[in-house]
Design a protein around this motif. Structure first.
Motif, PDB file in Angstrom:
ATOM      1  N   ILE A   2       0.865  -1.171   0.000  1.00  0.00           N
ATOM      2  CA  ILE A   2       0.000   0.000   0.000  1.00  0.00           C
ATOM      3  C   ILE A   2       0.906   1.227   0.000  1.00  0.00           C
ATOM      4  O   ILE A   2       1.869   1.294   0.759  1.00  0.00           O
ATOM      5  CB  ILE A   2      -0.925  -0.002   1.242  1.00  0.00           C
ATOM      6  N   THR A   3       0.584   2.221  -0.852  1.00  0.00           N
ATOM      7  CA  THR A   3       1.461   3.367  -1.018  1.00  0.00           C
ATOM      8  C   THR A   3       0.674   4.674  -1.022  1.00  0.00           C
ATOM      9  O   THR A   3      -0.442   4.729  -1.532  1.00  0.00           O
ATOM     10  CB  THR A   3       2.242   3.246  -2.343  1.00  0.00           C
ATOM     11  N   ALA A   4       1.274   5.722  -0.460  1.00  0.00           N
ATOM     12  CA  ALA A   4       0.747   7.086  -0.536  1.00  0.00           C
ATOM     13  C   ALA A   4       1.920   8.031  -0.739  1.00  0.00           C
ATOM     14  O   ALA A   4       3.015   7.794  -0.218  1.00  0.00           O
ATOM     15  CB  ALA A   4      -0.011   7.448   0.727  1.00  0.00           C
ATOM     16  N   ILE A   5       1.681   9.101  -1.501  1.00  0.00           N
ATOM     17  CA  ILE A   5       2.705  10.122  -1.712  1.00  0.00           C
ATOM     18  C   ILE A   5       2.149  11.456  -1.231  1.00  0.00           C
ATOM     19  O   ILE A   5       1.067  11.865  -1.661  1.00  0.00           O
ATOM     20  CB  ILE A   5       3.123  10.215  -3.192  1.00  0.00           C
ATOM     21  N   VAL A  11       5.367   6.854   0.963  1.00  0.00           N
ATOM     22  CA  VAL A  11       5.315   5.914   2.084  1.00  0.00           C
ATOM     23  C   VAL A  11       4.634   4.639   1.600  1.00  0.00           C
ATOM     24  O   VAL A  11       3.482   4.665   1.159  1.00  0.00           O
ATOM     25  CB  VAL A  11       4.544   6.505   3.288  1.00  0.00           C
ATOM     26  N   SER A  12       5.357   3.524   1.668  1.00  0.00           N
ATOM     27  CA  SER A  12       4.824   2.224   1.257  1.00  0.00           C
ATOM     28  C   SER A  12       4.819   1.294   2.461  1.00  0.00           C
ATOM     29  O   SER A  12       5.774   1.258   3.234  1.00  0.00           O
ATOM     30  CB  SER A  12       5.686   1.615   0.147  1.00  0.00           C
ATOM     31  N   ALA A  30      -0.618 -11.501  16.303  1.00  0.00           N
ATOM     32  CA  ALA A  30       0.535 -10.622  16.135  1.00  0.00           C
ATOM     33  C   ALA A  30       0.751 -10.302  14.656  1.00  0.00           C
ATOM     34  O   ALA A  30       0.634 -11.181  13.797  1.00  0.00           O
ATOM     35  CB  ALA A  30       1.780 -11.281  16.709  1.00  0.00           C
ATOM     36  N   PHE A  31       1.078  -9.056  14.401  1.00  0.00           N
ATOM     37  CA  PHE A  31       1.310  -8.589  13.039  1.00  0.00           C
ATOM     38  C   PHE A  31       2.571  -7.726  13.006  1.00  0.00           C
ATOM     39  O   PHE A  31       2.902  -7.053  13.974  1.00  0.00           O
ATOM     40  CB  PHE A  31       0.135  -7.739  12.546  1.00  0.00           C
ATOM     41  N   SER A  32       3.244  -7.778  11.885  1.00  0.00           N
ATOM     42  CA  SER A  32       4.343  -6.848  11.639  1.00  0.00           C
ATOM     43  C   SER A  32       3.972  -6.023  10.417  1.00  0.00           C
ATOM     44  O   SER A  32       3.094  -6.397   9.632  1.00  0.00           O
ATOM     45  CB  SER A  32       5.654  -7.590  11.408  1.00  0.00           C
ATOM     46  N   TYR A  33       4.645  -4.911  10.271  1.00  0.00           N
ATOM     47  CA  TYR A  33       4.495  -4.103   9.066  1.00  0.00           C
ATOM     48  C   TYR A  33       5.849  -3.477   8.763  1.00  0.00           C
ATOM     49  O   TYR A  33       6.561  -3.035   9.653  1.00  0.00           O
ATOM     50  CB  TYR A  33       3.398  -3.046   9.201  1.00  0.00           C
ATOM     51  N   THR A  34       6.190  -3.516   7.498  1.00  0.00           N
ATOM     52  CA  THR A  34       7.432  -2.912   7.034  1.00  0.00           C
ATOM     53  C   THR A  34       7.079  -1.654   6.261  1.00  0.00           C
ATOM     54  O   THR A  34       6.218  -1.695   5.369  1.00  0.00           O
ATOM     55  CB  THR A  34       8.225  -3.885   6.147  1.00  0.00           C
ATOM     56  N   TYR A  84      11.943   0.411   7.787  1.00  0.00           N
ATOM     57  CA  TYR A  84      11.955  -0.174   9.127  1.00  0.00           C
ATOM     58  C   TYR A  84      10.769  -1.121   9.263  1.00  0.00           C
ATOM     59  O   TYR A  84       9.805  -1.060   8.493  1.00  0.00           O
ATOM     60  CB  TYR A  84      11.921   0.906  10.211  1.00  0.00           C
ATOM     61  N   THR A  85      10.864  -1.998  10.253  1.00  0.00           N
ATOM     62  CA  THR A  85       9.785  -2.937  10.548  1.00  0.00           C
ATOM     63  C   THR A  85       9.379  -2.767  12.007  1.00  0.00           C
ATOM     64  O   THR A  85      10.227  -2.630  12.889  1.00  0.00           O
ATOM     65  CB  THR A  85      10.241  -4.390  10.294  1.00  0.00           C
ATOM     66  N   SER A  86       8.081  -2.774  12.237  1.00  0.00           N
ATOM     67  CA  SER A  86       7.529  -2.692  13.583  1.00  0.00           C
ATOM     68  C   SER A  86       6.339  -3.644  13.646  1.00  0.00           C
ATOM     69  O   SER A  86       6.114  -4.419  12.717  1.00  0.00           O
ATOM     70  CB  SER A  86       7.119  -1.249  13.899  1.00  0.00           C
ATOM     71  N   GLY A  87       5.586  -3.597  14.724  1.00  0.00           N
ATOM     72  CA  GLY A  87       4.465  -4.517  14.831  1.00  0.00           C
ATOM     73  C   GLY A  87       3.443  -4.091  15.853  1.00  0.00           C
ATOM     74  O   GLY A  87       3.620  -3.108  16.574  1.00  0.00           O
ATOM     75  N   CYS A  88       2.358  -4.848  15.893  1.00  0.00           N
ATOM     76  CA  CYS A  88       1.311  -4.635  16.885  1.00  0.00           C
ATOM     77  C   CYS A  88       0.537  -5.936  17.071  1.00  0.00           C
ATOM     78  O   CYS A  88       0.606  -6.844  16.243  1.00  0.00           O
ATOM     79  CB  CYS A  88       0.384  -3.496  16.489  1.00  0.00           C
ATOM     80  N   ASN A  89      -0.193  -6.005  18.169  1.00  0.00           N
ATOM     81  CA  ASN A  89      -1.019  -7.168  18.488  1.00  0.00           C
ATOM     82  C   ASN A  89      -2.479  -6.756  18.560  1.00  0.00           C
ATOM     83  O   ASN A  89      -2.791  -5.635  18.963  1.00  0.00           O
ATOM     84  CB  ASN A  89      -0.608  -7.757  19.843  1.00  0.00           C
ATOM     85  N   PHE A  90      -3.347  -7.687  18.201  1.00  0.00           N
ATOM     86  CA  PHE A  90      -4.786  -7.477  18.291  1.00  0.00           C
ATOM     87  C   PHE A  90      -5.431  -8.644  19.020  1.00  0.00           C
ATOM     88  O   PHE A  90      -4.913  -9.759  18.991  1.00  0.00           O
ATOM     89  CB  PHE A  90      -5.427  -7.389  16.897  1.00  0.00           C
TER      90      PHE A  90
END
Length: 128
Positions: A2-5, A11-12, A30-34, A84-90
């Motif tokens: 997913i991308t926005a300018i 930002v992708s 658990a999920f990560s996102y780069t 960078y890579t980060s994450g979150c939990n649901f």
């Protein structure tokens, strides 16, 4: 991806489910996102802050504000990028995130806002 300018900053986002860190029997997913931030302008920029709006499928909403990303304040030269890579939990199998960065032009100190596009975090097997 997913991308926005916004203002020439691209930002992708690539989200990913993390089954190893998840515990479905306990409603923990658990999920990560780069995230890749690409500077397509002709000026050097610095990332100062982040703001996240996070929603799960139960209707719970969270906001997260902070300085930098993953402990860094990246300076991105024209034509370069930072990833960078980060994450979150649901507690639910589906959620979504969106947000913004506050960036600064290094040469004159002017700040501006960059959109982080909305993206889904979903357990793959839930769609079957």
């Amino acid at each position: 991806m997913i991308t926005a300018i916004t203002h020439g900053i691209k930002v992708s986002v690539k989200p990913e489910y993390q089954p190893f860190y998840s515990q479905p029997a306990r409603n923990l997913y658990a999920f990560s996102y780069t995230i890749n931030i690409e500077n397509t302008t002709d000026v050097t920029v610095k990332l100062l802050t982040r703001h996240w709006e996070i929603f799960d499928s139960y209707g719970t909403a969270y906001e997260v504000n902070g300085e930098g990303v993953v402990g860094l304040f990246p300076i991105i030269e024209p034509g370069e990028s930072f990833e960078y890579t980060s994450g979150c939990n649901f507690a639910s199998t589906v959620g979504k995130m969106q947000g913004k960065y506050i960036m600064q032009r290094v040469r004159d100190g002017k700040t501006f806002e960059i959109s982080i596009p909305e993206f889904l975090l979903e357990v793959p097997y839930i769609l079957n």
